[in-house]
Design a protein around this motif. Structure first.
Motif, PDB file in Angstrom:
ATOM      1  N   GLY A  77       0.831  -1.204   0.000  1.00 26.26           N
ATOM      2  CA  GLY A  77       0.000   0.000   0.000  1.00 26.26           C
ATOM      3  C   GLY A  77       0.863   1.250   0.000  1.00 26.26           C
ATOM      4  N   GLY A 118      -5.440   7.193   3.960  1.00 28.05           N
ATOM      5  CA  GLY A 118      -5.959   5.949   3.400  1.00 28.05           C
ATOM      6  C   GLY A 118      -6.331   4.945   4.474  1.00 28.05           C
ATOM      7  N   ILE A 313      -8.662   1.318  -3.916  1.00 24.34           N
ATOM      8  CA  ILE A 313      -7.588   2.315  -3.855  1.00 24.34           C
ATOM      9  C   ILE A 313      -7.363   2.923  -5.233  1.00 24.34           C
ATOM     10  CG2 ILE A 313      -5.152   2.734  -3.317  1.00 24.34           C
ATOM     11  CD1 ILE A 313      -5.220   0.311  -1.474  1.00 24.34           C
ATOM     12  N   THR A 346     -11.676  -4.214   3.819  1.00 20.98           N
ATOM     13  CA  THR A 346     -10.688  -4.098   2.743  1.00 20.98           C
ATOM     14  C   THR A 346     -10.023  -5.446   2.561  1.00 20.98           C
ATOM     15  OG1 THR A 346      -9.021  -3.375   4.359  1.00 20.98           O
ATOM     16  CG2 THR A 346     -10.196  -1.651   3.146  1.00 20.98           C
ATOM     17  N   ARG A 352      -8.085   2.725   1.907  1.00 22.89           N
ATOM     18  CA  ARG A 352      -9.005   3.151   0.850  1.00 22.89           C
ATOM     19  C   ARG A 352      -8.595   4.542   0.385  1.00 22.89           C
ATOM     20  NH1 ARG A 352     -13.904   0.707  -0.490  1.00 22.89           N
ATOM     21  NH2 ARG A 352     -14.473  -1.108   0.782  1.00 22.89           N
ATOM     22  N   LEU A 353      -8.711   4.760  -0.899  1.00 20.95           N
ATOM     23  CA  LEU A 353      -8.430   6.075  -1.475  1.00 20.95           C
ATOM     24  C   LEU A 353      -9.344   6.259  -2.677  1.00 20.95           C
ATOM     25  CD1 LEU A 353      -6.509   8.550  -1.175  1.00 20.95           C
ATOM     26  CD2 LEU A 353      -5.033   7.466  -2.889  1.00 20.95           C
TER      27      LEU A 353
END
Length: 368
Positions: A77, A118, A313, A346, A352-353
């Motif tokens: 990530g 994120g 993402i 997730t 998360r983005l």
């Protein structure tokens, strides 16, 4: 369609090669490194290590495998966020000449901020309210749609407890779960199912691809033990509603889905066997948003699904948009509504983005 898996692999490998070369050059530029071979080897190994570790240790139940999986996931990530941040710094460099130290400060500083954001975004559960009129209903039904909870290496009972509290706060008449409750055998324990007893409404469940990869029989057994109604290619009645539930499957024999087995029955084969009453308001529960035309042919009013994470993402939201006809939100197909949740948990990196972790609170109302 048969060439799609190969095309995906080729594009994926090409993107990995680009990131390796690009990030290596930027690190060399920032730090003025003269011996560049080690840099290229390091950035070549990182994606390889992530893929190997995630494949080998996804279902690890021991502490060492658990730590290795989490470390690899977080590292990849951050790898992505550093890549995005360096690209932003390069964009700034088009207009303003940046010294290597300044480029590095902008790139790493932005990556640090994106990583924190994120992670917060991935852990922050939002309520998405939605009102959907349904033909045949005579009174309102409050439903909560949960999907892609992904209890496992990163999400455990604290996260699950928050989901349950937020769900109960909606005062639902019924709760509908469309798969990927677990994402690892690490969480294949009774203690991760017990909290579901706290939900103050009947719960209906269909499985997802990660449930299958974990241990479907055990998940079914544990779900039933805590009072959840498991729908395995069957229908149930809840008040005026007809609820059809399918296991994770392909739409038809001509479809491709890397997460669904072509040895199992397909939607076009199973839906006719359910003999649904078209005059009744009907909800279909299925993990992935495919086979909408078959749902429509069999009188489905509302198709609840997830699976996509909306890409989870950035920039994978664009990839998900290309792969799935319906990637997120509410859509209409010849009168059949399909609602694709972005999911709650997730998978892989806990970030998360450009997407959100959501619980969908549905007001199903009579259609006049």
């Amino acid at each position: 369609m048969k060439l799609l898996p190969y095309a995906i692999v080729v594009v994926f490998l090409a993107l990995i090669a680009f990131t390796v070369i690009y990030l290596s050059k930027k690190i060399i530029y920032i730090f003025g490194i003269e011996s560049t071979r080690l840099v290229y080897i390091t950035f070549s190994l990182l994606p390889l290590i992530f893929m190997v570790v995630s494949g080998v240790f996804t279902n690890a139940t021991g502490m060492i495998g658990h730590i290795l999986y989490k470390t690899a996931s977080v590292t990849m990530g951050i790898y992505l966020f550093v890549l995005l941040s360096f690209l932003v710094a390069d964009g700034i460099g088009i207009f303003v000449k940046l010294k290597p130290s300044t480029f590095g400060l902008i790139g790493f500083g932005l990556a640090f901020c994106i990583t924190l954001f994120g992670y917060w975004r991935g852990a922050s559960i939002q309520i998405t309210p939605m009102t959907i009129p349904m033909e045949g209903l005579t009174k309102k039904v409050k439903a909560v749609h949960l999907t892609d909870i992904h209890i496992g290496h990163f999400r455990t009972n604290g996260f699950l407890q928050e989901i349950i509290e937020k769900t109960n706060a909606q005062n639902p008449d019924v709760v509908l779960i469309t798969g990927d409750y677990l994402d690892s055998e690490y969480a294949l324990k009774e203690k991760y199912f017990e909290p579901l007893k706290q939900i103050k409404a009947p719960v209906y469940f269909v499985d997802g691809n990660h449930d299958h990869a974990t241990n479907m029989d055990s998940i079914y057994s544990l779900m039933k033990k805590v009072g959840v109604h498991v729908l395995e290619n069957e229908k149930a009645t809840f008040g005026e509603l007809q609820i059809a539930g399918l296991t994770h499957m392909l739409a038809d024999r001509n479809s491709f889905d890397m997460h669904a087995s072509d040895e199992k029955p397909t939607m076009d084969e199973v839906l006719p066997t359910l003999k649904m009453i078209k005059e009744r308001p009907t909800i279909l529960l299925h993990h992935a948003p495919n086979g909408i035309k078959y749902a429509n042919e069999h009188g489905i009013d509302l198709y609840l699904t997830g699976h996509t994470h909306a890409g989870q993402i950035f920039p994978f939201n664009f990839v998900a948009n290309m792969i799935f006809d319906y990637n997120r939100g509410l859509h209409d197909y010849n009168g059949t509504k399909i609602l694709v949740s972005e999911g709650i948990g997730t998978f892989g990196p806990p970030f998360r983005l450009g997407t959100k972790s959501e619980i969908i609170a549905l007001d199903l109302i009579p259609k006049h």
